[in-house]
Every structure is written in C-alpha cells, then in structure tokens.
Design an enzyme around this catalytic site. Structure first.
Site, short mmCIF file in Angstrom:
data_model
loop_
_atom_site.label_atom_id
_atom_site.label_comp_id
_atom_site.label_asym_id
_atom_site.label_seq_id
_atom_site.Cartn_x
_atom_site.Cartn_y
_atom_site.Cartn_z
N ASP A 8 18.56 -0.99 -12.61
CA ASP A 8 18.35 0.45 -12.49
C ASP A 8 18.11 0.77 -11.02
O ASP A 8 17.23 0.17 -10.38
CB ASP A 8 17.14 0.90 -13.32
CG ASP A 8 17.42 0.86 -14.81
OD1 ASP A 8 18.53 0.45 -15.20
OD2 ASP A 8 16.53 1.23 -15.59
N ASP A 129 20.83 8.76 -25.50
CA ASP A 129 19.40 8.52 -25.27
C ASP A 129 18.62 9.46 -26.17
O ASP A 129 18.95 10.65 -26.27
CB ASP A 129 19.05 8.79 -23.81
CG ASP A 129 19.95 8.03 -22.85
OD1 ASP A 129 20.34 6.89 -23.18
OD2 ASP A 129 20.28 8.57 -21.78
#
Length: 239
Positions: A8, A129
């Site tokens: 990330d 998500d």
C-alpha cells in the site's frame, strides 16, 4: 488459492492503514520496489498494489513508486486506487501492469468497467470494499446503500477477471478475515473472488482456501509484522 502480498503506497512509502483511516498509517518502508523484490524472491506469483493517495484524489499519485516496482520485478502486479478513466487504464497497462482494479468507478460509472473489460480481456478487476455488507467508495470515505452481492452480480456478464472483496472493518486490524461474507459472495457469483482485509495468519489462509470457492487472498500487515512468513505460506497453500 493465490496469496497476493500487498504494498500500500502513501506518499511514496509502504504503509498499512487501520480500517482504511489515512491518519492511522504505519510506515513499513521507504523503498516500495525493494519490498516488491523481496516478495518476488520469497516466491509470490503476484503482487497487489494500492495507491492510497490516488484513491482519495481520484487520480494516480504514487505513479513513480508503481513504475519503480514494475521495473524491478518480473511477477505480474495488479493496482488499485485512483484509476477512474480509460486513459489511465490504458496508460498503466501499457507500462507493464498486469491488471487494473476499478473500485469507485464500478459504482459511479459501471459502463467504464464493461468497456475496459471488453478492451483488455483478463486485465480488469473490480474492487468491492464494504462495511456491514454495504459498498464504500472514494478511498472508503463514502458509504453507499448498494449491497456487495448486488454490485458483484451486475458484472457477471462483463468479463472482469476477478472481484477483490475487502471487509473494511477487518482491514489492518489483524483480527482475521470475514470468511463467511467472502465465501457467500464467491458462491453468489461466477467471477473469481479474492479476499482482502484481516488476513493475519496461515490459519486464516487455510480457512479461506478450504472454502473451495475463494480464488485468492491479499495480506499486507501480517507479512510486514512477521505473523505470516510469505515463503512458508506459499508452500503451505501450494500456490
């Protein structure tokens, strides 16, 4: 089942967030390309990349870091975060990215997902998500009324390569993945489903694999913390 180690990216660094909060970032390194090379050396088949700044900005922000990773490793990489138009999709795929992940636009502009999946077979995934089964967009900052399964089913005939399902409340919390919800989604659609969020042990990975319907799992913090040994996990999974 494929294990995807995650990188990330925030401000050019490797970080992990806690439940998607940008101000709850833990920095794990300032050389993302070296981290990707370490994952490759451990035997991974893919690397999962997220441009966290890009997810909030709506356009790529950590492009230099992503390009450095692509130049450093030979394993395929998939990227999500800030990819919201065809020009960006085309640019990343032309630079060697194996797969783009479309999240926010899957809700706001599903026609783009269909167009991209048709133009680039096997190279477009949908990132879904969710909190409590409802889809969140724009770097998880905006919660919608759309249910995960409804969104996934809407792309059944679009030719997308995979669905990456993240349970936001589990992400970075090291509390285990939401196996029941991920399995239910995988059984509800024919598109391969990749689990993300909360994968914190080899036991978690085995439980996901043993559902028989989940095609992959993404792990980040557990690899950086040493809770999962990547090489051992890949050997255990046989992938």
């Amino acid at each position: 089942m494929i294990l995807y180690p995650a990188i990330d990216l925030k401000d050019g660094q490797c970080v992990r967030l806690l439940r998607g909060e940008m101000d709850a970032a833990t920095v794990f390194g300032d050389d993302p390309a070296a981290q990707a090379a370490a994952f490759e050396a451990a035997g991974c088949a893919w690397v999962h990349l997220v441009d966290l700044n890009g997810a909030f900005a709506g356009q790529p922000v950590n492009g230099a870091a992503v390009e450095a990773i692509l130049a450093r490793v030979k394993v395929p990489c998939q990227l999500g975060g800030g990819i919201r138009d065809m020009a960006t999709i085309e640019r990343w795929l032309s630079r060697g990215l194996a797969r783009v992940i479309l999240g926010t636009v899957a809700v706001e502009n599903p026609a783009l997902v269909r167009e991209a999946a048709l133009a680039f077979p096997g190279k477009v995934a949908v990132g879904i998500d969710a909190r409590a089964g409802r889809v969140a967009t724009k770097g998880w900052a905006h919660e919608t009324d759309m249910m995960v399964t409804d969104l996934a089913r809407s792309f059944e005939d679009a030719g997308v390569a995979a669905i990456i399902y993240t349970d936001i409340d589990r992400d970075g919390a090291m509390q285990g993945p939401n196996i029941a919800a991920t399995e239910a989604l995988a059984r509800a659609v024919s598109i391969p489903v990749i689990a993300s969020g909360g994968v914190s042990s080899i036991v978690d990975l085995m439980a996901l694999r043993d559902t028989g319907v989940i095609s992959g799992a993404i792990s980040g913090r557990a690899l950086y913390d040493g809770a999962i040994d990547l090489g051992a996990a890949i050997t255990a999974l046989g992938a």
